[in-house]
Every structure is written in C-alpha cells, then in structure tokens.
Design a protein around this motif. Structure first.
Motif, PDB file in Angstrom:
ATOM      1  N   LYS A 112       0.863  -1.388   0.057  1.00 32.81           N
ATOM      2  CA  LYS A 112       0.069   0.054  -0.049  1.00 32.81           C
ATOM      3  C   LYS A 112       0.929   1.201  -0.036  1.00 32.81           C
ATOM      4  O   LYS A 112       0.702   2.372  -0.739  1.00 32.81           O
ATOM      5  CB  LYS A 112      -0.856  -0.154   1.237  1.00 32.81           C
ATOM      6  CG  LYS A 112      -2.094  -0.983   1.008  1.00 32.81           C
ATOM      7  CD  LYS A 112      -2.703  -1.151   2.374  1.00 32.81           C
ATOM      8  CE  LYS A 112      -3.794  -2.349   2.483  1.00 32.81           C
ATOM      9  NZ  LYS A 112      -4.752  -2.235   3.445  1.00 32.81           N
ATOM     10  N   LYS A 113       1.980   1.292   0.801  1.00 32.80           N
ATOM     11  CA  LYS A 113       2.832   2.270   0.807  1.00 32.80           C
ATOM     12  C   LYS A 113       3.374   2.741  -0.538  1.00 32.80           C
ATOM     13  O   LYS A 113       3.488   3.682  -1.054  1.00 32.80           O
ATOM     14  CB  LYS A 113       3.854   1.970   1.772  1.00 32.80           C
ATOM     15  CG  LYS A 113       3.656   2.085   3.111  1.00 32.80           C
ATOM     16  CD  LYS A 113       4.448   1.781   4.273  1.00 32.80           C
ATOM     17  CE  LYS A 113       3.965   1.739   5.662  1.00 32.80           C
ATOM     18  NZ  LYS A 113       5.083   1.755   6.710  1.00 32.80           N
TER      19      LYS A 113
ATOM     20  N   GLU B 107       3.807   5.454  -3.167  1.00 31.71           N
ATOM     21  CA  GLU B 107       4.887   6.061  -4.024  1.00 31.71           C
ATOM     22  C   GLU B 107       4.687   5.796  -5.583  1.00 31.71           C
ATOM     23  O   GLU B 107       5.494   6.644  -6.543  1.00 31.71           O
ATOM     24  CB  GLU B 107       6.119   5.417  -3.295  1.00 31.71           C
ATOM     25  CG  GLU B 107       6.395   5.634  -2.039  1.00 31.71           C
ATOM     26  CD  GLU B 107       7.472   4.785  -1.438  1.00 31.71           C
ATOM     27  OE1 GLU B 107       8.098   4.151  -2.318  1.00 31.71           O
ATOM     28  OE2 GLU B 107       7.723   4.757  -0.187  1.00 31.71           O
ATOM     29  N   LEU B 108       4.153   5.018  -6.045  1.00 32.11           N
ATOM     30  CA  LEU B 108       3.986   4.817  -7.521  1.00 32.11           C
ATOM     31  C   LEU B 108       3.685   6.169  -8.361  1.00 32.11           C
ATOM     32  O   LEU B 108       4.087   6.410  -9.263  1.00 32.11           O
ATOM     33  CB  LEU B 108       2.963   3.694  -7.688  1.00 32.11           C
ATOM     34  CG  LEU B 108       2.823   3.233  -9.253  1.00 32.11           C
ATOM     35  CD1 LEU B 108       4.289   2.750 -10.003  1.00 32.11           C
ATOM     36  CD2 LEU B 108       2.004   2.271  -9.287  1.00 32.11           C
TER      37      LEU B 108
ATOM     38  N   ILE C 156       8.863   9.832 -13.933  1.00 26.55           N
ATOM     39  CA  ILE C 156       8.904   9.257 -15.151  1.00 26.55           C
ATOM     40  C   ILE C 156       8.537   9.998 -16.346  1.00 26.55           C
ATOM     41  O   ILE C 156       9.387  10.422 -17.471  1.00 26.55           O
ATOM     42  CB  ILE C 156       7.992   8.105 -15.552  1.00 26.55           C
ATOM     43  CG1 ILE C 156       8.305   6.668 -14.601  1.00 26.55           C
ATOM     44  CG2 ILE C 156       7.781   7.686 -16.986  1.00 26.55           C
ATOM     45  CD1 ILE C 156       7.505   5.672 -14.530  1.00 26.55           C
ATOM     46  N   GLU C 157       7.647  10.970 -16.087  1.00 23.89           N
ATOM     47  CA  GLU C 157       7.376  12.075 -16.891  1.00 23.89           C
ATOM     48  C   GLU C 157       8.498  13.140 -17.227  1.00 23.89           C
ATOM     49  O   GLU C 157       8.861  13.643 -18.252  1.00 23.89           O
ATOM     50  CB  GLU C 157       6.072  12.785 -16.628  1.00 23.89           C
ATOM     51  CG  GLU C 157       4.743  12.123 -16.864  1.00 23.89           C
ATOM     52  CD  GLU C 157       4.500  11.654 -18.148  1.00 23.89           C
ATOM     53  OE1 GLU C 157       4.974  12.506 -19.058  1.00 23.89           O
ATOM     54  OE2 GLU C 157       3.867  10.551 -18.463  1.00 23.89           O
ATOM     55  N   ARG C 158       9.178  13.318 -15.908  1.00 23.91           N
ATOM     56  CA  ARG C 158      10.038  14.145 -16.076  1.00 23.91           C
ATOM     57  C   ARG C 158      11.402  13.556 -16.701  1.00 23.91           C
ATOM     58  O   ARG C 158      11.983  14.412 -17.623  1.00 23.91           O
ATOM     59  CB  ARG C 158      10.600  14.733 -14.620  1.00 23.91           C
ATOM     60  CG  ARG C 158      11.664  15.476 -14.587  1.00 23.91           C
ATOM     61  CD  ARG C 158      11.967  16.051 -13.120  1.00 23.91           C
ATOM     62  NE  ARG C 158      12.292  14.649 -12.331  1.00 23.91           N
ATOM     63  CZ  ARG C 158      13.471  14.030 -12.049  1.00 23.91           C
ATOM     64  NH1 ARG C 158      14.507  14.438 -13.085  1.00 23.91           N
ATOM     65  NH2 ARG C 158      13.852  12.788 -11.301  1.00 23.91           N
ATOM     66  N   LEU C 159      11.667  12.341 -16.514  1.00 20.48           N
ATOM     67  CA  LEU C 159      12.780  11.785 -17.273  1.00 20.48           C
ATOM     68  C   LEU C 159      12.447  11.619 -18.753  1.00 20.48           C
ATOM     69  O   LEU C 159      13.475  11.647 -19.594  1.00 20.48           O
ATOM     70  CB  LEU C 159      12.930  10.163 -16.909  1.00 20.48           C
ATOM     71  CG  LEU C 159      13.433  10.090 -15.269  1.00 20.48           C
ATOM     72  CD1 LEU C 159      13.398   8.836 -14.685  1.00 20.48           C
ATOM     73  CD2 LEU C 159      14.742  10.663 -15.257  1.00 20.48           C
TER      74      LEU C 159
END
Length: 627
Positions: A325-326, A330-331, A338-341
C-alpha cells in the motif's frame, strides 16, 4: 493324350471319319505300347480308302391310273475321296437322271392317251421341271459347301503342321527337363525314389494303354506338379549356391579377422600397460572422490542453512505485502518522475544527434539511451543501458566503442574496434573489423565475430560462436556454447568449455571440455581435459594428466584432396556475414582442411558454424578415412 476332331464331311453326313491321336509312350504302336520312356508323339491315321457312295431313297410317285409314267430322280453323289474331289472340281453337279427310255417303252399304253392324261402329264412334267431346278440349286450349294470344306481341310493341315512343330519343341523341352531332373536326382535322394516310382508306373501304363486312357488326365496333372517341384528344386539349388558364395566370403573375412586378432593381441599388451597406468590414475581419482565427498557434505549443510533462510524470507514476504500500500502511493510519485525523465530523454536524443556529427559520443554513467548510428567513437559509462533506436537493427559505430563495467546493451554492436568491460551483458552479437576485447564476467547472448584478434577475460560466457580472423586468447573459466573458429593460434587457460574448436594450433594450460578439435598443427591439452574427437594434419597431440580423448585422435597427413567449403552466409546478420567472408578470403587452411571457393569442387561442406554443422563435418571425415 488323345485328340479327335471330325472332318466337315463327317459333320454334314454323320459318318465316322479319321481321328487325330496323340499318344504318350515310347514310340510303339497304340496296341503294343512298349518301349522305354520317351517324349509324347503325334500319330496320324493312315489315309482311308474312298468311301463308298451312299444312295438316297428314290422318290417315287404313283399315278392314279394304272398306266401312269414313273420317273426316278437321284441326288448328286458325294465324292469318294479328296483325289476325286480335286478332279471333279471344275465339273458341274450332275442333273437328276431322266427316266429310262426302256421303262417308258415298256409302260407305254396300248391306246393313245386322252386329253385328261395329257393334262396330267403336263402337270407332272411341270412338277418334275421344278424339282429339277431345286436339285440344281442344291447341287450348286453342295459344290460351294465342298469348296468350303476343302479350304477347311487345308487350314486343318496347316494347323496340324503347326501343332507338330509345337509338339517337336515340346519334345525337345521335355528332354532338357529330363536331363536336368537326372542331374538333380544325384543330389536329392528323396526325389530319386519318387522318380523311380513314376518310371515303374509309366512302364506299366505303356503295356496297358487302353486303361491309361481313362487315367490320362490324372497323369497330366501329376506331370504339372512334377514340373513345379523341379522349379522349386532349381530355386533351392540357386539358394544353396548363393549360401555357398556367402560362406566363401565369410571364410575370407575370417582369415582377415585372424590377422586382425594378431594385431589386437599386440594392442592388448599395450592396453594392459595402459591399464596399469589407469590404475594409478584411479587411485588418484579415489582420493579426489573422497575430497569431493567432503565437499558434498559441506554443500548439504549449506542447503540446510539456505532452507532456514528461505523460511525467513517467506516471513519477510508476508511483511512486505503490508508495504504494498505504501508503494502504491509512491507509484504515483514515480509516475511524475517518469514524465520528468521522458522530457530528459527527449533532450538527450537531441544531444545524440548533435554528437553523431562529432568525433565521439560520451554517454554518462547510469544513463538509459537509444542509439542508431555514431559517425565517430562511442563511450558508454558504468551502469548504463543502451539500445538500438530501431528494433531488429544493429547499433552501428564507425570507429571504436568502449562499454564500461556493469552496463547493458540491447541489440547487436557493429564497430571497428570493441572493448567490453567487466560484468557487461550484450543481448545480441558483437561484430568488429579490427579486434574485440571482453573483460571478466561479461556475457554475450549472440556471436562474436572479429576480423582481427579476440581476447576474452576470465568467466566470460558467450551463448553463440566465436569467429576470429587471427589469434584468440582465452582466460580461465571461459564458456562458449557454440564453436570457436580461428585460422591462427588459440591459447586458453584453465576450464575452457566449447562445443568445438577449429584452429591452426591449440594450447591450453588447464582443463578443456570440448566435443571436437580440428587443428592444422599442434594440439596441447592440459590436465583433466575431456575431448570426444581430435583431428589434426601435422600434429602432434599432447595430453596432460587425467585427460581423455574418447574416440581417439585422427591424422589426415597422408589424405589427399581434403578440401572444405564454408558457407559465407552462416550468420543471421549481414554485417557478420561480411566479416566472415573477408576472413575466409584471406585464409588458406581452416584446421586440417584446405579452403576452396567453389562449393561443387569441395570434398566437404560446412553449412553452418554451429555444433551440429561441425558434428556432421567430423562424421563425413571419419567416413572418408574409413574409421
């Protein structure tokens, strides 16, 4: 056998004519029937005398009055014999004879006949004229029938002549069969006793020919069975003859085998000496076995420890589920990253295009990048990951490429010179024009093809084949799933593993595990090596301690014309095939075989550079050498 056929005259007239008789016997008369065995002869009856003329009943017709005139008509007489028929062939059939004048005179009435008598006589005369015409027609039809019968007689004579000739051939064939039977009687006693019984029965049959006429069909069937038995005996004789020839060949083989036994006896003595040496080696292996047993016990302890650790891991796994769940929370944060990458990747792609125009492309450590073509050289930093920009197309580097430690390459690399660092994994082929250097622990899932030398560090694993244009240097614990091909020298350290090695010279300082080794010159195997077959041209073959060559080593020094053609399109990638063709064009000998460019003139053909292709090549060489 007796044949009887009626003549056409007999069929029309119903009289008994000549008979055609075929008697089985020794040439005597039908009644006597004596004599030895002999072929059946055709007996013709003596020509009969001219048959007596037959008379048909005279037709008489009584007149109503006492003074009526009586007329007697006779049909044409049949010919007495064939000679008479030929003489009278041209004569017309005789007309019915008129009443005799004497009878007319005697029966003339004393008084002149009246008008009624004249009318009656006219009617009688008309009737007789009609009968005369009928008899003429019958005579003409009889002449035609006679001509037809003559043609039939001629045809029967010709047929009889053919039958006589056929009978003569049958007599000659029967004589030949009897001669063969006499020859076989001496070899088969049972057949002789049966033949004697048949001869006695035959002699009795000639004396009682009349009784044999009823049993002739049975004897003919027995004769057929005898012919069949003769054919069977002849086939048995041929089989016995073939068996005799086989026995003679086997005797020759036994003589050769005795010579071979003498050679084997000398070899047995040599083997005994080798056995003593092997016993010593066995003692050494026993001590090694004890050492391995102790290691096995330690491994079992290690397994128990790992099983306990596995249980701990399972407990941790249950705990980790709580952390899922944690991680989901974080996902979302990772998705934003990922968008930034992706934006950063687009920036790097633009930067790659700019670097492609320069002399060198440097990919920083820990970077993931797609590369298509580099006009200069390429340096990939540690822990990086690169892949081809276009699927199923290689990464083309005009100059050299250097991939630092622990990096990963997705695709085939084609460069002028290739250097791969420690722990690097390449998911494809490595193709180089100058040379290839692969450091410790690297893994290549495809083939390594180099136009120049290749150097492999310790622990390197290659899932394909290694094709080198010159020499190959292999460190310890190198594993090659395919084959190693090098026109130069192959030098290896300890624990080399490969399907086959084809080279000019092979030297190992440690153990080698290999199926086939084909070398032009020296082969030196280290201690503990295991090889299935070694084929050399010049030799020698040197074996270390505890090394073994299962099928032995073969030398093709004295064998002429052992040429080899290698398919230039053995690989799936065109770049690898281009390098292979350049290597083959400047290579004269590949192992112990001379390379040729013409497939049709080559003695052997290597279709693919795989373990299957080399296995088929070794099998053909062994067959050529008669091993």
């Amino acid at each position: 056998m007796i044949f009887r056929r009626k003549r056409p005259e007999e069929e029309d007239e119903g009289e008994e004519g000549p008979k055609l008789k075929l008697s089985v016997g020794g040439g005597g008369d039908e009644e006597e029937g004596g004599g030895d065995e002999g072929p059946p002869k055709l007996k013709l009856p003596k020509p009969e005398k001219a048959r007596e003329e037959r008379e048909e009943g005279e037709g008489e017709e009584e007149e109503e009055s006492g003074g009526a005139i009586k007329l007697k008509l006779k049909p044409p007489k049949p010919e007495a014999a064939e000679e008479a028929e030929e003489e009278e062939e041209a004569k017309p059939a005789p007309a019915p004879a008129p009443a005799r004048e004497e009878e007319e005179e005697e029966e003339e009435p004393e008084a002149a006949p009246g008008s009624e008598d004249l009318e009656r006589l006219k009617r009688e005369n008309e009737r007789l004229r009609r009968e005369l015409e009928e008899w003429k027609d019958k005579a003409e039809s009889a002449i035609g029938e006679r001509d037809r019968l003559r043609e039939e007689v001629k045809r029967l004579k010709e047929e009889l002549k053919e039958r006589e000739e056929e009978l003569d051939r049958y007599v000659k064939a029967t004589k030949r069969l009897k001669e063969k039977i006499e020859e076989l009687k001496s070899k088969y006693e049972e057949l002789k006793s049966k033949a004697e019984e048949y001869r006695e029965k035959y002699e009795e049959a000639t004396q009682k020919q009349q009784e044999l006429k009823d049993k002739l069909e049975d004897l003919s069937e027995q004769n057929k069975k005898l012919v069949k038995s003769v054919k069977k005996l002849k086939s048995k004789y041929e089989k016995i003859k073939e068996e005799k020839e086989k026995l003679e060949r086997k005797l020759e083989e036994l003589s050769e085998a005795e010579e071979r036994i003498e050679e084997l006896k000398s070899k047995i003595e040599e083997l005994k000496r080798e056995r003593d040496e092997l016993r010593k080696q066995l003692e050494q292996l026993s001590s090694e076995n004890e050492r391995l047993q102790s290691k096995l016990k330690e491994a079992e302890k290690r397994i128990k420890e790992l099983s306990s650790k596995l249980k701990d891991r399972e407990r941790k796994l249950r705990k980790s589920r709580k952390q899922v769940k944690k991680l989901r929370r974080e996902l979302k944060r990772k998705d934003e990253e990922i968008e930034r990458l992706k934006k950063k990747v687009s920036q790097l792609t633009a930067q790659i295009k700019r670097y492609e125009e320069g002399e060198q492309l440097l990919i920083p450590a820990g970077t993931e990048m797609a590369v298509a073509r580099v006009n200069g050289s390429l340096v990939v930093g540690k822990d990086s990951s690169i892949q081809s920009m276009h699927d199923e197309e290689p990464i083309l580097i005009k100059e050299s490429v250097s991939i630092r430690d622990n990096s990963r390459v997705h695709g085939t690399i084609v460069a002028k010179e290739v250097e791969i660092g420690k722990g690097v994994k390449v998911l494809g082929d490595v193709i180089s024009k100058d040379g290839v250097r692969i450091r410790e622990g690297a893994e290549i899932t495809g083939n390594v093809v180099s136009q120049d030398a290749v150097e492999l560090g310790s622990g390197v694993r290659i899932d394909g084949s290694v094709v080198v244009g010159s020499d190959a240097s292999l460190a310890s614990n190198v594993s090659v799933s395919g084959i190693i091909v090098a026109p130069g020298k192959v030098k290896a350290s300890d624990r080399l593993s490969a399907s086959a090695v084809i080279c000019k010279e092979l030297e190992t300082t440690g153990s080698v595990e290999c199926e086939y080794i084909l070398s032009d010159e020296r082969v030196k195997l280290g201690d503990g090596s295991t090889v299935k077959t070694v084929i050399v041209k010049e030799g020698p073959v040197e074996q270390g301690a505890s090394s073994c060559i299962y099928n032995g080593s073969l030398s093709v020094r004295d064998a002429d014309g052992l040429t080899l053609y290698v398919d230039g399109d053995a690989f799936d990638t065109p770049e690898a095939n281009d390098v292979l063709k350049k290597i083959l064009s400047r290579t004269e000998f590949l192992g112990p075989l001379k390379l040729v460019d013409d497939r049709n003139s080559a003695r052997f053909v290597l279709e693919s550079l795989t373990d299957i292709g080399v296995s088929e090549l070794v099998r053909e060489i062994r067959e050529e050498l008669g091993v």
